[in-house]
Write a protein that holds these residues in place. Sequence first.
Motif, PDB file in Angstrom:
ATOM      1  N   UNK B  89       0.851  -1.024  -0.149  1.00 28.54           N
ATOM      2  CA  UNK B  89      -0.076  -0.056  -0.118  1.00 28.54           C
ATOM      3  C   UNK B  89       0.746   1.280  -0.008  1.00 28.54           C
ATOM      4  N   UNK B  90       1.943   1.145   1.084  1.00 28.49           N
ATOM      5  CA  UNK B  90       2.794   2.360   0.732  1.00 28.49           C
ATOM      6  C   UNK B  90       3.391   2.546  -0.588  1.00 28.49           C
ATOM      7  N   UNK B  91       3.640   1.623  -1.199  1.00 31.83           N
ATOM      8  CA  UNK B  91       4.339   1.542  -2.485  1.00 31.83           C
ATOM      9  C   UNK B  91       3.364   2.210  -3.395  1.00 31.83           C
ATOM     10  N   UNK B  92       2.030   1.601  -3.478  1.00 32.21           N
ATOM     11  CA  UNK B  92       1.147   2.301  -4.368  1.00 32.21           C
ATOM     12  C   UNK B  92       0.777   3.905  -4.178  1.00 32.21           C
ATOM     13  N   UNK B  93       0.519   4.174  -2.788  1.00 27.82           N
ATOM     14  CA  UNK B  93       0.250   5.811  -2.218  1.00 27.82           C
ATOM     15  C   UNK B  93       1.385   6.370  -2.550  1.00 27.82           C
ATOM     16  N   UNK B  94       2.628   5.867  -2.384  1.00 28.13           N
ATOM     17  CA  UNK B  94       3.900   6.789  -2.436  1.00 28.13           C
ATOM     18  C   UNK B  94       4.136   7.031  -3.720  1.00 28.13           C
ATOM     19  N   UNK B  95       4.036   6.222  -4.619  1.00 26.40           N
ATOM     20  CA  UNK B  95       4.193   6.373  -6.015  1.00 26.40           C
ATOM     21  C   UNK B  95       3.181   7.151  -6.642  1.00 26.40           C
ATOM     22  N   UNK B  96       1.929   7.171  -6.400  1.00 30.93           N
ATOM     23  CA  UNK B  96       1.013   7.934  -6.671  1.00 30.93           C
ATOM     24  C   UNK B  96       1.235   9.516  -6.498  1.00 30.93           C
ATOM     25  N   UNK B  97       1.693   9.933  -5.136  1.00 36.23           N
ATOM     26  CA  UNK B  97       1.925  11.208  -4.731  1.00 36.23           C
ATOM     27  C   UNK B  97       3.396  11.648  -5.415  1.00 36.23           C
ATOM     28  N   UNK B  98       4.495  10.630  -5.256  1.00 36.86           N
ATOM     29  CA  UNK B  98       5.827  11.139  -5.706  1.00 36.86           C
ATOM     30  C   UNK B  98       6.095  11.445  -7.094  1.00 36.86           C
ATOM     31  N   UNK B  99       4.984  10.846  -7.940  1.00 39.46           N
ATOM     32  CA  UNK B  99       5.255  10.857  -9.291  1.00 39.46           C
ATOM     33  C   UNK B  99       4.514  12.407  -9.937  1.00 39.46           C
ATOM     34  N   UNK B 100       3.767  12.837  -9.077  1.00 35.77           N
ATOM     35  CA  UNK B 100       3.294  14.310  -9.443  1.00 35.77           C
ATOM     36  C   UNK B 100       4.498  15.281  -9.546  1.00 35.77           C
ATOM     37  N   UNK B 101       5.512  14.895  -8.468  1.00 32.80           N
ATOM     38  CA  UNK B 101       6.468  15.927  -8.370  1.00 32.80           C
ATOM     39  C   UNK B 101       7.788  15.361  -9.199  1.00 32.80           C
ATOM     40  N   UNK B 102       7.613  14.446  -9.999  1.00 28.32           N
ATOM     41  CA  UNK B 102       8.427  13.792 -10.468  1.00 28.32           C
ATOM     42  C   UNK B 102       9.744  13.171  -9.959  1.00 28.32           C
ATOM     43  N   UNK B 103       9.401  12.653  -8.747  1.00 29.33           N
ATOM     44  CA  UNK B 103      10.608  12.021  -7.785  1.00 29.33           C
ATOM     45  C   UNK B 103      10.136  10.694  -7.477  1.00 29.33           C
ATOM     46  N   UNK B 104       9.611  10.061  -8.340  1.00 31.29           N
ATOM     47  CA  UNK B 104       9.156   8.601  -8.261  1.00 31.29           C
ATOM     48  C   UNK B 104      10.530   7.799  -7.618  1.00 31.29           C
ATOM     49  N   UNK B 105      11.611   8.197  -8.119  1.00 24.21           N
ATOM     50  CA  UNK B 105      12.644   7.565  -7.590  1.00 24.21           C
ATOM     51  C   UNK B 105      13.048   7.452  -6.145  1.00 24.21           C
TER      52      UNK B 105
END
Lengths: 269, 281
Positions: B89-105
């Motif tokens: 769940x952390x992976x899913x939610x975290x990716x969803x938020x981080x990808x908006x700021x271009x920092x999915x890495x």
Amino acid sequence: MTGQTVVQLTDLAFGYERDRPVLAQINMSVRAGQIVALMGGSGCGKTTVLRLIGGVVRATAGEVRVFGDDVAAMDQAELYRMRERLGMLFQFGALFTDLTVFDNVAFPLRERTNLGERMIRDLVLMKLQAVGLRGASQLMPHQLSGGMSRRVALARGIALDPQLMLFDEPFTGLDPISLATIGTLVRELNDALGASSIIVTHDVQESLNIVDYLYFIAAGRVVAQGTPDEVRASEEPFVRQFVRGEVEGVVPFHQPANDYRSDLLAADR
Amino acid sequence: MATEPQTAIEPKADRPGVLGTLRAALEHLGGWVLRVLIRLGYIGRFAVAVVRFSGPSFARFGLVMREIYFAGVLSLVIISVSGLFVGMVLGLQGYDTLVRYGSANALGTLVALSLLRELGPVVAALLFASRAGSAITAEIGLMKATEQLAAMEMMAVEPIARVVAPRFWGGVISMPLLAAIFSAVGIFGGYVVGVLIVGLDSGSFWSQMQSAVDLRDDLLNGVIKSFVFGVAVTLIAVFEGYDAAPTAEGVSGATTRTVVTSALVILALDVVMTALMFRGI
Ligand SMILES: Nc1ncnc2c1ncn2[C@@H]1O[C@H](COP(=O)(O)OP(=O)(O)O)[C@@H](O)[C@H]1O
Ligand SMILES: [Mg+2]
């Protein structure tokens, strides 16, 4: 049969709460080699007498002497040393439910002695043989019948060869055969160990067969006592009511309460 | 009935004034505070007794090993499965938020820090309280109700030394290990979502995590938290069992109290410890 005094209760009084005394004045004594029965209605304080003897609770007045020593004067270490010479059988056995029959009987030996496992094994098998349950040594307590549990608890109680055995209602809830078995075992083990025993019981007939002396307790006092022959012949109203099991007599059926009529009327208000 | 004269019935008591109500409320509050304080004092004395009677637990470590098995090993399944789910769940939610700021890495960092600092210790402790804590309370309570503890005492064996202390230490030792396993499995769950499913670069997932996680600030603080939770939950569990009324209701009530009190204490302690540990960041 008349050796030295093992247990001596003198003018013993006790209550769990200050304003509600359970025992008012108990005098009794147990001599070496004797089996003594302690009788009385439910809730009259029989178990409490055993707890006073074991030093689990302390008397509010009077004196408890076990093996000649005043229990009230003992510190924790002395109390534990006294209890090592004491075997207690609880009402429903109180076997350790997470241990096998073998480990239950071995428990006091492992906890209170430095004996090696081989020695413990031999002793446990001897004790189980004495109660006829060597073949059940690997069973768990929940696999035993009521009578068998009581016998295992008996084997555990005699594991350290106690000089004084306390039995809390050992006959309650047993069929007649198991009941007679326990009764015989209690007598045989008492005599084989050269110990003394106190049996708390309601079972007048069985105890008249095996004990040496009986005390009857009511309202916190010893109301009658005597040998089995004296009890059988007794004309005292309390003893007769108890021996014959009559509902009404000197022992009232009702708990003390407010006036019945005013209690009912109060409910209508 | 309605026509009967009412002379026999006493007049109603005067209605309490404002002062009276206030006084009653204060008395109520005071009584409650007193009861809580008395109970806390009782638990404190009990804790001292447990430590004082801990000798046999370490002299005969087999006693504690057995409890580590019951409290720790038997909790492994629920801890691992929950850890995996939480990490995913952390992976899913975290990716969803981080990808908006271009920092999915930075997903690896986010998953690892959330788990090591907070979710690992806290969720593992909550699960531990409901899985192992309740079992400890029920077992000790039933031993009391069936006179097993009284029998022990009559055999000159101290129940706190033989029954309570081994369970206490078994829980205290198990809890940090369970929290560590929870975090490890959770990070793997985050990896499954982030790298295997979403398709982030595996190398940056791990290397970002490695450079961001600090041994002392993150790892050690998380271990301290889980240790403190372990002490709190196990102490509550053994105390409630030992203190239970020796009846069926008594034991069931004590079991419920273990789970509820543990949850509140875990979360309250977490606030305090987080404030002390991470306020500079
Ligand atoms: N731990 C306790 N706290 C308060 N009262 C108790 C406790 N144990 C027993 N009592 C009360 O003391 C009285 C005597 O109990 P007990 O000795 O168990 O009776 P008996 O064994 O003769 O049936 C009973 O009225 C019982 O309610
Ligand atoms: Mg009783």
